[in-house]
Scaffold this motif. Structure first.
Motif, mmCIF file in Angstrom:
data_model
loop_
_atom_site.group_PDB
_atom_site.id
_atom_site.type_symbol
_atom_site.label_atom_id
_atom_site.label_comp_id
_atom_site.label_asym_id
_atom_site.label_seq_id
_atom_site.Cartn_x
_atom_site.Cartn_y
_atom_site.Cartn_z
ATOM 1 N N GLN A 261 -7.811 -2.768 -2.390
ATOM 2 C CA GLN A 261 -8.319 -4.125 -2.158
ATOM 3 C C GLN A 261 -7.766 -5.108 -3.194
ATOM 4 O O GLN A 261 -7.659 -6.310 -2.926
ATOM 5 C CB GLN A 261 -9.839 -4.112 -2.179
ATOM 6 C CG GLN A 261 -10.446 -3.371 -0.994
ATOM 7 C CD GLN A 261 -10.083 -4.017 0.351
ATOM 8 O OE1 GLN A 261 -10.445 -5.166 0.600
ATOM 9 N NE2 GLN A 261 -9.367 -3.294 1.205
ATOM 10 N N TRP B 244 0.836 -1.199 0.000
ATOM 11 C CA TRP B 244 0.000 0.000 0.000
ATOM 12 C C TRP B 244 0.871 1.249 0.000
ATOM 13 O O TRP B 244 0.566 2.234 -0.673
ATOM 14 C CB TRP B 244 -0.929 0.001 1.220
ATOM 15 C CG TRP B 244 -2.116 -0.906 1.094
ATOM 16 C CD1 TRP B 244 -2.787 -1.233 -0.042
ATOM 17 C CD2 TRP B 244 -2.774 -1.602 2.167
ATOM 18 N NE1 TRP B 244 -3.820 -2.092 0.255
ATOM 19 C CE2 TRP B 244 -3.844 -2.324 1.587
ATOM 20 C CE3 TRP B 244 -2.577 -1.679 3.540
ATOM 21 C CZ2 TRP B 244 -4.709 -3.118 2.348
ATOM 22 C CZ3 TRP B 244 -3.431 -2.470 4.303
ATOM 23 C CH2 TRP B 244 -4.477 -3.177 3.713
ATOM 24 N N LEU C 125 -8.864 1.497 1.418
ATOM 25 C CA LEU C 125 -10.277 1.133 1.282
ATOM 26 C C LEU C 125 -10.808 1.353 -0.133
ATOM 27 O O LEU C 125 -12.014 1.364 -0.347
ATOM 28 C CB LEU C 125 -11.113 1.937 2.290
ATOM 29 C CG LEU C 125 -10.764 1.688 3.765
ATOM 30 C CD1 LEU C 125 -11.579 2.601 4.676
ATOM 31 C CD2 LEU C 125 -11.011 0.227 4.155
ATOM 32 N N LEU D 68 -16.723 -2.145 2.689
ATOM 33 C CA LEU D 68 -15.807 -1.033 2.420
ATOM 34 C C LEU D 68 -16.485 0.314 2.672
ATOM 35 O O LEU D 68 -15.903 1.225 3.276
ATOM 36 C CB LEU D 68 -15.323 -1.101 0.970
ATOM 37 C CG LEU D 68 -14.255 -2.154 0.664
ATOM 38 C CD1 LEU D 68 -14.026 -2.239 -0.834
ATOM 39 C CD2 LEU D 68 -12.963 -1.837 1.390
ATOM 40 N N VAL E 188 -9.706 -3.749 7.309
ATOM 41 C CA VAL E 188 -9.116 -3.466 5.996
ATOM 42 C C VAL E 188 -8.993 -4.706 5.113
ATOM 43 O O VAL E 188 -8.719 -4.585 3.912
ATOM 44 C CB VAL E 188 -7.729 -2.813 6.159
ATOM 45 C CG1 VAL E 188 -7.860 -1.453 6.831
ATOM 46 C CG2 VAL E 188 -6.778 -3.707 6.954
ATOM 47 N N ALA E 189 -9.166 -5.915 5.678
ATOM 48 C CA ALA E 189 -9.049 -7.147 4.887
ATOM 49 C C ALA E 189 -9.515 -8.317 5.741
ATOM 50 O O ALA E 189 -9.771 -8.167 6.950
ATOM 51 C CB ALA E 189 -7.604 -7.377 4.441
ATOM 52 N N VAL F 171 -4.808 -6.393 -1.604
ATOM 53 C CA VAL F 171 -5.172 -7.412 -0.616
ATOM 54 C C VAL F 171 -5.195 -8.794 -1.269
ATOM 55 O O VAL F 171 -4.617 -9.764 -0.755
ATOM 56 C CB VAL F 171 -6.542 -7.082 0.005
ATOM 57 C CG1 VAL F 171 -7.056 -8.260 0.839
ATOM 58 C CG2 VAL F 171 -6.443 -5.822 0.869
ATOM 59 N N GLU F 172 -5.857 -8.895 -2.428
ATOM 60 C CA GLU F 172 -5.930 -10.181 -3.142
ATOM 61 C C GLU F 172 -4.548 -10.599 -3.646
ATOM 62 O O GLU F 172 -4.178 -11.782 -3.578
ATOM 63 C CB GLU F 172 -6.907 -10.058 -4.312
ATOM 64 C CG GLU F 172 -8.344 -9.770 -3.901
ATOM 65 C CD GLU F 172 -9.052 -11.021 -3.371
ATOM 66 O OE1 GLU F 172 -8.564 -12.129 -3.651
ATOM 67 O OE2 GLU F 172 -10.077 -10.866 -2.673
ATOM 68 N N SER G 268 -10.245 -9.885 0.115
ATOM 69 C CA SER G 268 -10.714 -8.498 0.067
ATOM 70 C C SER G 268 -12.105 -8.370 0.687
ATOM 71 O O SER G 268 -12.835 -9.354 0.842
ATOM 72 C CB SER G 268 -10.732 -7.997 -1.376
ATOM 73 O OG SER G 268 -11.596 -8.797 -2.158
ATOM 74 N N LEU G 269 -12.477 -7.131 1.008
ATOM 75 C CA LEU G 269 -13.777 -6.856 1.630
ATOM 76 C C LEU G 269 -14.828 -6.615 0.551
ATOM 77 O O LEU G 269 -14.535 -6.019 -0.495
ATOM 78 C CB LEU G 269 -13.682 -5.616 2.514
ATOM 79 C CG LEU G 269 -12.679 -5.674 3.669
ATOM 80 C CD1 LEU G 269 -12.689 -4.347 4.420
ATOM 81 C CD2 LEU G 269 -13.013 -6.816 4.621
ATOM 82 N N ARG H 280 -14.481 -15.312 3.150
ATOM 83 C CA ARG H 280 -15.317 -14.145 2.863
ATOM 84 C C ARG H 280 -16.726 -14.352 3.414
ATOM 85 O O ARG H 280 -17.342 -13.401 3.897
ATOM 86 C CB ARG H 280 -15.361 -13.904 1.358
ATOM 87 C CG ARG H 280 -16.096 -12.638 0.964
ATOM 88 C CD ARG H 280 -15.970 -12.335 -0.515
ATOM 89 N NE ARG H 280 -14.642 -11.864 -0.876
ATOM 90 C CZ ARG H 280 -13.787 -12.539 -1.632
ATOM 91 N NH1 ARG H 280 -14.125 -13.723 -2.116
ATOM 92 N NH2 ARG H 280 -12.598 -12.046 -1.901
#
Length: 315
Positions: free
Chosen positions: A285, A48, A280, A301, A110-111, A288-289, A295-296, A246
């Motif tokens: 995201q 990030w 976010l 989000l 955040v994840a 994140v993956e 991811s969210l 998830r």
């Protein structure tokens, strides 16, 4: 697709739908932001930070990754505004922050991630019940086992033959604390557990030893290990897949959080605010993956973005 939307939509709408984009005023974004906390999230924070600096060359992110337990004291002492944690802040940690600042820290999810129990790739074991891995890792057996499990044969296996060699995280890790709470029913680890400073070291140790078993974060799996399914009391198997994490259909799934020191009614400094907007966003995201976490969903989000917005009631 994202590039097309950026060309077609106004900047305010991009932010609203999470398509974070560096505005034209990048020259005003200068400074260094510090984060102190989770080593599980170190790779995420680093990526990030790299994306942030690509858009804003004047912004830098500095990491201190001593473990989740290091985040609350740093936030309380005021040495950082952002504390990444792979477990929830305890009530004692939260109260210490409130006693110092007079308001609670903001908690931003955040994840998603999960803890997995791993064995060597040659080990034929495919699943464990919570009571079984509590009997393997703990000396307290609060999850209901009558006795400890110390040999692989006690699990009905012909191979491997011999003692079970245990690997796990050190005590400052959020992974250690969460596995103790959720996996051992708040019990105590056996003293024979070999403690490591990171999940990668746990996985490497298990990959090198057919007698070994350990626990680690989902994103650290390698071809040298296999993640076990968890068997619930009805005998159903819960595989640690991203979809199950998830959907919260895996018992050891967890949220990854960043705790924020943001006084009520005030906005964050530009560096921290811009960083969290990126985290976010759709781009954030995607990282994140890329890093092997989950991811969210869009609704979550949007909910996290609202937490960062000062409200009229706070002023």
């Amino acid at each position: 697709m994202i590039a097309v939307l950026r060309r077609c939509l106004p900047a305010w709408l991009l932010v609203l739908v999470g398509l974070w984009s560096a505005p034209a005023s990048a020259e005003h974004h200068v400074g260094t932001l510090d984060t102190v906390g989770s080593d599980t999230m170190a790779g995420l924070i680093l990526r990030w930070g790299e994306l942030l600096s690509e858009h804003y060359p004047g912004l830098r992110v500095q990491l201190q990754v001593a473990g989740s337990a290091s985040a609350p004291p740093a936030l309380t002492a005021g040495t950082t505004l952002l504390g990444p944690m792979s477990r929830p802040m305890s009530e004692e940690e939260r109260q210490a922050f409130v006693d110092r600042h007079g308001y609670p820290p903001r908690e931003i999810v955040v994840a998603r991630d999960a803890l997995v129990v791993v064995v060597n790739r040659h080990n034929p074991l495919s699943s464990l019940a919570r009571r079984e891995f509590d009997a393997i890792f703990s000396e307290t057996h609060y999850c209901g086992a009558e006795r400890g499990i110390h040999q692989w044969q006690a699990l009905g296996l012909d191979f491997p033959a011999g003692p079970i060699v245990l690997h796990g995280r050190n005590a400052v890790s959020g992974t250690h604390g969460l596995f103790r709470r959720e996996g051992l029913c708040d019990g105590s680890f056996r003293p024979e557990v070999n403690e490591h400073p990171g999940s990668a070291a746990v996985v490497e140790a298990v990959a090198d030893d057919p007698l070994a078993i350990g626990y680690a974060g989902l994103n650290h799996l390698t071809p040298g290990v296999r993640a076990l399914a968890l068997r619930d009391p009805e005998g159903r198997l819960h595989e640690p897949t991203p979809l199950a994490v998830r959907r919260d259909d895996y018992p050891l799934a967890r949220d990854l959080r960043i705790y924020v020191n943001q006084p009520p009614g005030e906005v964050l400094p530009v560096a921290e605010r811009t960083f969290l907007e990126l985290v976010l966003s759709v781009e954030g995201q995607a990282i994140v993956e890329e890093m092997g976490f989950v991811s969210l969903p869009a609704a979550s989000l949007a909910r996290q973005r609202r937490i960062l917005q000062p409200t009229r009631d706070e002023t």
